[in-house]
Write a protein that holds these residues in place. Structure first.
Motif, mmCIF file in Angstrom:
data_model
loop_
_atom_site.group_PDB
_atom_site.id
_atom_site.type_symbol
_atom_site.label_atom_id
_atom_site.label_comp_id
_atom_site.label_asym_id
_atom_site.label_seq_id
_atom_site.Cartn_x
_atom_site.Cartn_y
_atom_site.Cartn_z
ATOM 1 N N LEU A 34 0.828 -1.212 0.000
ATOM 2 C CA LEU A 34 0.000 0.000 0.000
ATOM 3 C C LEU A 34 0.857 1.254 0.000
ATOM 4 O O LEU A 34 1.981 1.267 0.503
ATOM 5 C CB LEU A 34 -0.965 0.001 1.186
ATOM 6 C CG LEU A 34 -0.449 -0.394 2.566
ATOM 7 C CD1 LEU A 34 0.087 0.813 3.316
ATOM 8 C CD2 LEU A 34 -1.591 -1.024 3.346
ATOM 9 N N LYS A 35 0.285 2.303 -0.615
ATOM 10 C CA LYS A 35 0.974 3.592 -0.673
ATOM 11 C C LYS A 35 -0.007 4.690 -0.275
ATOM 12 O O LYS A 35 -1.056 4.832 -0.899
ATOM 13 C CB LYS A 35 1.466 3.862 -2.097
ATOM 14 C CG LYS A 35 2.622 2.991 -2.524
ATOM 15 C CD LYS A 35 3.180 3.413 -3.883
ATOM 16 C CE LYS A 35 4.435 2.639 -4.238
ATOM 17 N NZ LYS A 35 4.322 1.190 -4.041
ATOM 18 N N PRO A 36 0.354 5.492 0.761
ATOM 19 C CA PRO A 36 -0.548 6.582 1.162
ATOM 20 C C PRO A 36 -0.363 7.837 0.306
ATOM 21 O O PRO A 36 0.762 8.163 -0.080
ATOM 22 C CB PRO A 36 -0.130 6.855 2.615
ATOM 23 C CG PRO A 36 1.279 6.392 2.713
ATOM 24 C CD PRO A 36 1.517 5.361 1.644
ATOM 25 N N PHE A 37 -1.473 8.501 -0.007
ATOM 26 C CA PHE A 37 -1.453 9.753 -0.765
ATOM 27 C C PHE A 37 -2.471 10.714 -0.163
ATOM 28 O O PHE A 37 -3.365 10.291 0.581
ATOM 29 C CB PHE A 37 -1.865 9.516 -2.228
ATOM 30 C CG PHE A 37 -0.869 8.726 -3.019
ATOM 31 C CD1 PHE A 37 0.213 9.341 -3.626
ATOM 32 C CD2 PHE A 37 -1.020 7.348 -3.153
ATOM 33 C CE1 PHE A 37 1.130 8.598 -4.355
ATOM 34 C CE2 PHE A 37 -0.109 6.601 -3.879
ATOM 35 C CZ PHE A 37 0.973 7.243 -4.482
ATOM 36 N N ARG A 38 -2.320 12.001 -0.513
ATOM 37 C CA ARG A 38 -3.366 12.998 -0.209
ATOM 38 C C ARG A 38 -3.761 13.655 -1.514
ATOM 39 O O ARG A 38 -2.899 14.135 -2.258
ATOM 40 C CB ARG A 38 -2.822 14.039 0.770
ATOM 41 C CG ARG A 38 -3.791 15.181 1.026
ATOM 42 C CD ARG A 38 -3.377 15.990 2.244
ATOM 43 N NE ARG A 38 -3.316 15.140 3.426
ATOM 44 C CZ ARG A 38 -2.697 15.487 4.560
ATOM 45 N NH1 ARG A 38 -2.108 16.658 4.662
ATOM 46 N NH2 ARG A 38 -2.675 14.673 5.594
ATOM 47 N N VAL A 39 -5.063 13.667 -1.800
ATOM 48 C CA VAL A 39 -5.530 14.325 -3.018
ATOM 49 C C VAL A 39 -6.266 15.608 -2.617
ATOM 50 O O VAL A 39 -7.075 15.604 -1.688
ATOM 51 C CB VAL A 39 -6.441 13.383 -3.873
ATOM 52 C CG1 VAL A 39 -7.633 12.866 -3.095
ATOM 53 C CG2 VAL A 39 -6.911 14.089 -5.146
ATOM 54 N N HIS A 40 -5.896 16.717 -3.269
ATOM 55 C CA HIS A 40 -6.628 17.980 -3.099
ATOM 56 C C HIS A 40 -7.519 18.129 -4.310
ATOM 57 O O HIS A 40 -7.087 17.863 -5.441
ATOM 58 C CB HIS A 40 -5.652 19.164 -3.044
ATOM 59 C CG HIS A 40 -4.681 19.073 -1.905
ATOM 60 N ND1 HIS A 40 -5.028 19.319 -0.605
ATOM 61 C CD2 HIS A 40 -3.357 18.773 -1.885
ATOM 62 C CE1 HIS A 40 -3.971 19.164 0.172
ATOM 63 N NE2 HIS A 40 -2.936 18.829 -0.576
ATOM 64 N N TYR A 41 -8.754 18.546 -4.090
ATOM 65 C CA TYR A 41 -9.657 18.716 -5.231
ATOM 66 C C TYR A 41 -10.741 19.729 -4.859
ATOM 67 O O TYR A 41 -10.931 20.057 -3.690
ATOM 68 C CB TYR A 41 -10.281 17.384 -5.641
ATOM 69 C CG TYR A 41 -11.128 16.730 -4.581
ATOM 70 C CD1 TYR A 41 -10.537 16.032 -3.522
ATOM 71 C CD2 TYR A 41 -12.515 16.826 -4.616
ATOM 72 C CE1 TYR A 41 -11.309 15.452 -2.545
ATOM 73 C CE2 TYR A 41 -13.297 16.234 -3.625
ATOM 74 C CZ TYR A 41 -12.693 15.548 -2.590
ATOM 75 O OH TYR A 41 -13.448 14.977 -1.614
ATOM 76 N N SER A 42 -11.426 20.174 -5.895
ATOM 77 C CA SER A 42 -12.500 21.121 -5.670
ATOM 78 C C SER A 42 -13.806 20.424 -6.054
ATOM 79 O O SER A 42 -13.919 19.866 -7.148
ATOM 80 C CB SER A 42 -12.220 22.348 -6.547
ATOM 81 O OG SER A 42 -13.333 23.162 -6.575
ATOM 82 N N GLN A 43 -14.767 20.406 -5.119
ATOM 83 C CA GLN A 43 -16.065 19.764 -5.382
ATOM 84 C C GLN A 43 -17.155 20.828 -5.319
ATOM 85 O O GLN A 43 -17.379 21.425 -4.266
ATOM 86 C CB GLN A 43 -16.320 18.666 -4.347
ATOM 87 C CG GLN A 43 -17.578 17.872 -4.603
ATOM 88 C CD GLN A 43 -17.719 16.691 -3.641
ATOM 89 O OE1 GLN A 43 -16.927 16.519 -2.713
ATOM 90 N NE2 GLN A 43 -18.720 15.880 -3.869
ATOM 91 N N ASN A 44 -17.801 21.061 -6.434
ATOM 92 C CA ASN A 44 -18.836 22.107 -6.519
ATOM 93 C C ASN A 44 -18.329 23.433 -5.942
ATOM 94 O O ASN A 44 -19.024 24.105 -5.190
ATOM 95 C CB ASN A 44 -20.118 21.682 -5.785
ATOM 96 C CG ASN A 44 -20.659 20.384 -6.309
ATOM 97 O OD1 ASN A 44 -20.460 20.049 -7.473
ATOM 98 N ND2 ASN A 44 -21.314 19.628 -5.453
ATOM 99 N N GLY A 45 -17.092 23.735 -6.248
ATOM 100 C CA GLY A 45 -16.539 25.027 -5.838
ATOM 101 C C GLY A 45 -15.908 25.027 -4.450
ATOM 102 O O GLY A 45 -15.323 26.022 -4.032
ATOM 103 N N THR A 46 -16.033 23.933 -3.701
ATOM 104 C CA THR A 46 -15.421 23.870 -2.355
ATOM 105 C C THR A 46 -14.127 23.072 -2.417
ATOM 106 O O THR A 46 -14.119 21.949 -2.913
ATOM 107 C CB THR A 46 -16.385 23.168 -1.364
ATOM 108 O OG1 THR A 46 -17.636 23.828 -1.418
ATOM 109 C CG2 THR A 46 -15.838 23.195 0.056
ATOM 110 N N MET A 47 -13.078 23.669 -1.905
ATOM 111 C CA MET A 47 -11.795 22.950 -1.889
ATOM 112 C C MET A 47 -11.822 21.871 -0.811
ATOM 113 O O MET A 47 -12.286 22.115 0.308
ATOM 114 C CB MET A 47 -10.636 23.917 -1.578
ATOM 115 C CG MET A 47 -10.025 24.588 -2.784
ATOM 116 S SD MET A 47 -9.600 23.448 -4.118
ATOM 117 C CE MET A 47 -8.230 22.544 -3.410
#
Ligand SMILES: O=c1ccn([C@@H]2O[C@H](COP(=O)(O)OP(=O)(O)O[C@H]3O[C@H](CO)[C@@H](O)[C@H](O)[C@H]3O)[C@@H](O)[C@H]2O)c(=O)[nH]1
Ligand SMILES: [Mg+2]
Length: 240
Positions: free
Chosen positions: A18-31
């Motif tokens: 397993l490899k841990p990651f963090r994804v940043h994204y914007s959902q309906n304008g909310t980060m």
């Protein structure tokens, strides 16, 4: 009975599993951001032995389950919340000389980490079909040799939506005593120590809902699937 000792917990800096990651994204304008693990997909197999009219499960020590129980027991001792018991590195460190669970009641018994599961395995051989991987797991873990063509796909689902998102595909295999070619138990060279367990058909639903028997959701779901889809085929002889 398993003997678990010399426990040491250390940060996992690199892994084949397993490899841990963090994804940043914007959902309906909310980060937003979300932490997740990349891991292998997997297969699982509900095995029904038509000679003995029982399900064939595996039972094995799961370190992740054991460590949850360990953390819970520490929290009870110190009065802290589960999840707040020190840093991983600290948790870590029941010093070696503290020894094993039997001699040191602060460690839960090894049985706290043992679970009942469907025969299952990681999809880590890209050149093999899911059916072929499932066939190999049935042979290695349970000792039954069934052709891949006899595996019936039940369904697939996401096995951990919060953390891994990995997909598991579940198969059904009918076996008879004639298909039994070995003891099963896993691949010794991979350190697998698996016990093969039989659950009689007439006990399956009680087994599924018995919270004192630690098990995976796959066991519960597949037993219910069998009752909805296969029971009529076996009902006369089992009187279920
Ligand atoms: O940190 C790890 C992880 C895996 N292994 C090895 O990898 C093997 C993996 O075995 P395999 O039978 O392929 O997979 P399972 O551990 O049975 O996991 C399957 O079965 C679980 C229970 O259904 C599911 O949670 C998983 O998603 C599914 O992949 C183990 O035996 C070990 O040899 C390690 O040594 N260290
Ligand atoms: Mg397995």
């Amino acid at each position: 009975m398993e003997q678990i000792n010399n426990i040491q917990v250390v940060p996992c800096t690199s892994s084949n599993y397993l490899k841990p990651f963090r994804v940043h994204y914007s959902q309906n304008g909310t980060m937003k951001s979300w932490d997740f693990m990349r891991t292998h997909d997997s297969v699982s197999v509900l095995i029904f032995n038509t000679t003995l009219h029982c399900f064939i499960l595996v039972k094995q020590f799961r370190p992740a389950v054991y460590m949850c129980e360990w953390e819970k027991s520490q929290a009870e001792e110190t009065g802290s919340e589960v999840g707040e018991v020190g840093e991983v590195g600290e948790a870590a460190a029941p010093p070696e000389e503290k020894g094993d669970a039997e001699n040191h009641p602060q460690l839960p018994p090894a049985s706290a980490g043992v679970t009942y599961e469907l025969c299952a395995g990681l999809v880590d051989k890209p050149h093999l079909s899911l059916e072929e991987i499932a066939r190999q797991e049935v042979l290695e873990e349970c000792g039954y040799d069934v052709p891949a063509s006899k595996l019936r796909r039940i369904t697939s689902y996401r096995s951990g939506v919060g953390v891994t998102g990995a997909k598991q595909t579940m198969f059904y295999a009918e076996v008879s005593d004639e298909n039994r070619v070995g003891e099963g138990g896993g691949e010794p060279q991979e350190g697998e120590l698996i016990e093969v367990v039989k659950v009689p058909l007439h006990e399956a639903m009680n087994f599924a809902y018995d919270e004192n028997i630690p098990k995976t959701m796959g066991v519960i779901f597949s037993f219910i699937w069998f009752h909805s889809n296969m029971l009529s085929k076996y009902k006369i002889s089992t009187n279920v």
